[in-house]
Write a protein that holds these residues in place. Structure first.
Motif, PDB file in Angstrom:
ATOM      1  N   LEU B  82       0.853  -1.184   0.000  1.00 13.23           N
ATOM      2  CA  LEU B  82       0.000   0.000   0.000  1.00 13.23           C
ATOM      3  C   LEU B  82       0.895   1.243   0.000  1.00 13.23           C
ATOM      4  O   LEU B  82       2.059   1.190   0.379  1.00 13.23           O
ATOM      5  CB  LEU B  82      -0.904   0.005   1.236  1.00 13.23           C
ATOM      6  N   TYR B  83       0.332   2.338  -0.389  1.00 10.18           N
ATOM      7  CA  TYR B  83       1.100   3.562  -0.630  1.00 10.18           C
ATOM      8  C   TYR B  83       2.055   3.918   0.511  1.00 10.18           C
ATOM      9  O   TYR B  83       1.665   3.974   1.669  1.00 10.18           O
ATOM     10  CB  TYR B  83       0.122   4.718  -0.844  1.00 10.18           C
ATOM     11  N   SER B  84       3.292   4.177   0.162  1.00  8.22           N
ATOM     12  CA  SER B  84       4.257   4.572   1.196  1.00  8.22           C
ATOM     13  C   SER B  84       5.145   5.717   0.733  1.00  8.22           C
ATOM     14  O   SER B  84       6.203   5.947   1.293  1.00  8.22           O
ATOM     15  CB  SER B  84       5.114   3.369   1.591  1.00  8.22           C
ATOM     16  N   GLY B  85       4.709   6.434  -0.310  1.00  8.80           N
ATOM     17  CA  GLY B  85       5.508   7.557  -0.800  1.00  8.80           C
ATOM     18  C   GLY B  85       5.550   8.686   0.205  1.00  8.80           C
ATOM     19  O   GLY B  85       4.752   8.727   1.135  1.00  8.80           O
ATOM     20  N   ILE B  86       6.503   9.613   0.027  1.00  9.77           N
ATOM     21  CA  ILE B  86       6.597  10.692   1.023  1.00  9.77           C
ATOM     22  C   ILE B  86       5.627  11.836   0.729  1.00  9.77           C
ATOM     23  O   ILE B  86       5.360  12.642   1.598  1.00  9.77           O
ATOM     24  CB  ILE B  86       8.029  11.265   1.149  1.00  9.77           C
ATOM     25  N   LEU B  89      -0.846  11.834   1.187  1.00  9.78           N
ATOM     26  CA  LEU B  89      -2.185  11.652   0.616  1.00  9.78           C
ATOM     27  C   LEU B  89      -3.126  11.606   1.808  1.00  9.78           C
ATOM     28  O   LEU B  89      -2.877  10.844   2.743  1.00  9.78           O
ATOM     29  CB  LEU B  89      -2.261  10.302  -0.096  1.00  9.78           C
ATOM     30  N   PHE B 123      -2.631   9.337   5.048  1.00 12.93           N
ATOM     31  CA  PHE B 123      -2.753   7.886   4.941  1.00 12.93           C
ATOM     32  C   PHE B 123      -1.567   7.184   5.624  1.00 12.93           C
ATOM     33  O   PHE B 123      -1.736   6.181   6.312  1.00 12.93           O
ATOM     34  CB  PHE B 123      -2.830   7.491   3.460  1.00 12.93           C
TER      35      PHE B 123
END
Lengths: 264, 237
Positions: B82-86, B89, B123
């Motif tokens: 699942l999304y883990s970008g910096i 969101l 998130f």
């Protein structure tokens, strides 16, 4: 202070800088979200090869650099999607290959009058009216395309599989983002320089991420951070007589550092 | 089984080869009907994720065919994916991806998974269990009729797991079809209406009360053997 506005070249540089500031961090937000920010560095190096080729052919360098870089972007995206190479390996090869080709071509084209280093580090005196017009058209087109495809691009940033299942044309959108990045990288060369452009894609986004609580706010704040960095950098470049790209990137990093200290 | 069940996915004799390796799936045939809650279990490397992705059309089978009804599907990948970008969101932004921008629909979905208070949160700041619930809310906001989950509760504490399973049960009662890969065999058997045990081929496909974990998965689920057996015997006692 206001004397800088009496110089046409400085007005052009500021205008071009403004256009870069409102466009590049928008794309950067999506690239950083996908942990794919190094793409700008690789494409910048490829674009330098295009500039070298343009100088060698005796044409306007960006006329050659835009299609060359766009092709590089398509190739990178193809490699990534088809898992021929892991993302970072493809980036590294394109990065060093592009710069190597750029150096070779620039050396052969040495007879020409254009100073290749202005494309490496940015220069405020070399921005032509045509550069500004081209940048304005490209920036407008890119912002419209991103606005139209915002939800799809955001869905892909969140999760590519889920975006695909939801019916987005993921492959097409990925190629679109790659090509838009390529175009802006080339058009920003005059202002920021090929070796420093990726900083403008990444640092304002990281700065904004320190304080924003949503993606939409990150984009807005990143544009604000880029505007501050570019104006401050151009003023520094003008008064201190230093390379514009270096001044812009150092301003950008200073702003990030200040934001981090303030957040503590 | 529901009387008005509809055939949603029909995979016929599907084999998948990933790269040059041996077959990840070997002649797998499976039909998924509306209203089912399917627990997909099997050892590591059994091809569970490959089967999910093939059913969704994300992988094209090397041979065989998959027919899918044109209803809304959503896929929730393993937690680590699942999304883990910096770039932040917000929770609401994630759910709005499902509702095609509709905020009211997104908020209603967040209410269903009991996360109304966290709409404005990032998130990434959420716990693993909460992130999975946000992903469910996104699917609900998209009116997904089929929910496909890949090990949703791995690494989530017991209490959050129970809460998560309760939400899944509620969704199934509402008529949503669920396919879930899980290593939590004991919990899965209590929850689902059908078990598929996979190890490149289908070893078992049937009701949970007839599934014998020690027969199909002797080495993998050794630790859960006694409990399973106990659970298995109770309904028949």
């Amino acid at each position: 202070m206001l004397e800088i506005f009496s110089y046409d070249f400085m007005l052009r540089a500021l205008l071009a800088g403004l256009l870069v500031a409102v466009t590049v961090p928008v794309m950067g937000s999506f690239l950083v979200a996908r942990r794919y920010s190094l793409i700008a560095d690789s494409l910048a190096h490829v674009s330098l090869a295009g500039i070298g080729a343009g100088l060698l052919l005796g044409t306007t360098p960006i006329v050659v650099a835009v299609p060359v870089t766009a092709l590089g972007a398509l190739l990178l995206e193809w490699l990534r999607q088809n898992r021929r190479l892991s993302g970072e390996v493809g980036l590294a090869i394109l990065m060093s290959g592009g710069l190597a080709l750029a150096v070779v071509l620039a050396t052969i084209a040495k007879g020409s009058n254009t100073d290749f280093s202005s494309y490496l580090f940015g220069s405020i005196t070399t921005t032509t009216p045509a550069d500004v017009y081209t940048l304005a058209v490209a920036a407008a087109a890119i912002l419209v395309l991103i606005a139209i495809n915002y939800r799809g691009l955001l869905h892909i940033a969140f999760d590519e599989d889920s975006a695909r299942i939801s019916g987005y044309r993921v492959t097409l959108l990925n190629y679109l983002l790659a090509v838009m990045t390529a175009v802006m990288v080339v058009l920003s060369l005059r202002i920021v320089g090929g070796l420093l452009i990726s900083a403008l894609l990444v640092i304002p986004v990281v700065t904004a991420s320190q304080v924003a609580r949503s993606f939409a706010w990150t984009i807005l704040l990143a544009v604000g951070a880029a505007l501050i960095a570019i104006v401050a950098g151009l003023l520094l470049a003008f008064y201190a007589g230093i390379a514009a790209g270096g001044a812009i990137v150092l301003s950008s990093i200073s702003l990030l550092a200040l934001t981090m200290i303030w957040k503590k | 089984m529901h009387a008005n069940k509809r055939l949603l996915i029909d995979a016929d004799n599907v084999s998948v080869r990933l790269g040059q390796a041996e077959l990840a799936l070997d002649q797998v045939s499976v039909c998924i009907h509306s209203g089912e809650f399917i627990g997909l279990i099997g050892p590591n490397g059994a091809g569970k994720t490959t089967l999910l992705r093939t059913l969704l059309g994300l992988i094209t089978p090397t041979s065989g065919v998959v027919h899918r009804e044109a209803v809304a599907y959503d896929y929730i990948p393993q937690r680590g994916n699942l999304y883990s970008g910096i770039t932040p969101l917000s929770v609401l932004e994630v759910v709005k991806l499902g509702s095609w921008g509709s905020e009211s629909k997104a908020r209603a979905a967040l209410k269903t998974v009991q996360l109304t208070d966290l709409a404005a949160k990032r998130f990434n700041e959420l716990s693993g269990g909460q992130q999975q619930r946000v992903a469910i809310a996104k699917a609900l906001a998209a009116n997904a009729e089929v929910l496909i989950l890949d090990e949703p509760t791995t690494g989530i504490d017991e209490q959050a797991q129970q809460q998560f399973y309760a939400i899944l049960h509620q969704l199934q009662v509402q008529g949503i079809t669920i396919i879930m890969v899980s290593h939590e065999v004991e919990a899965v058997l209590k929850l689902v209406t059908r078990v598929i045990c996979l190890n490149r081929t289908i070893l078992y496909d049937g009701p949970p009360e007839h599934f014998e974990a020690d027969k199909y998965l002797p080495s993998v689920y050794k630790n859960q053997h006694l409990q399973l057996h106990h659970h298995h015997e109770v309904p028949h006692a």
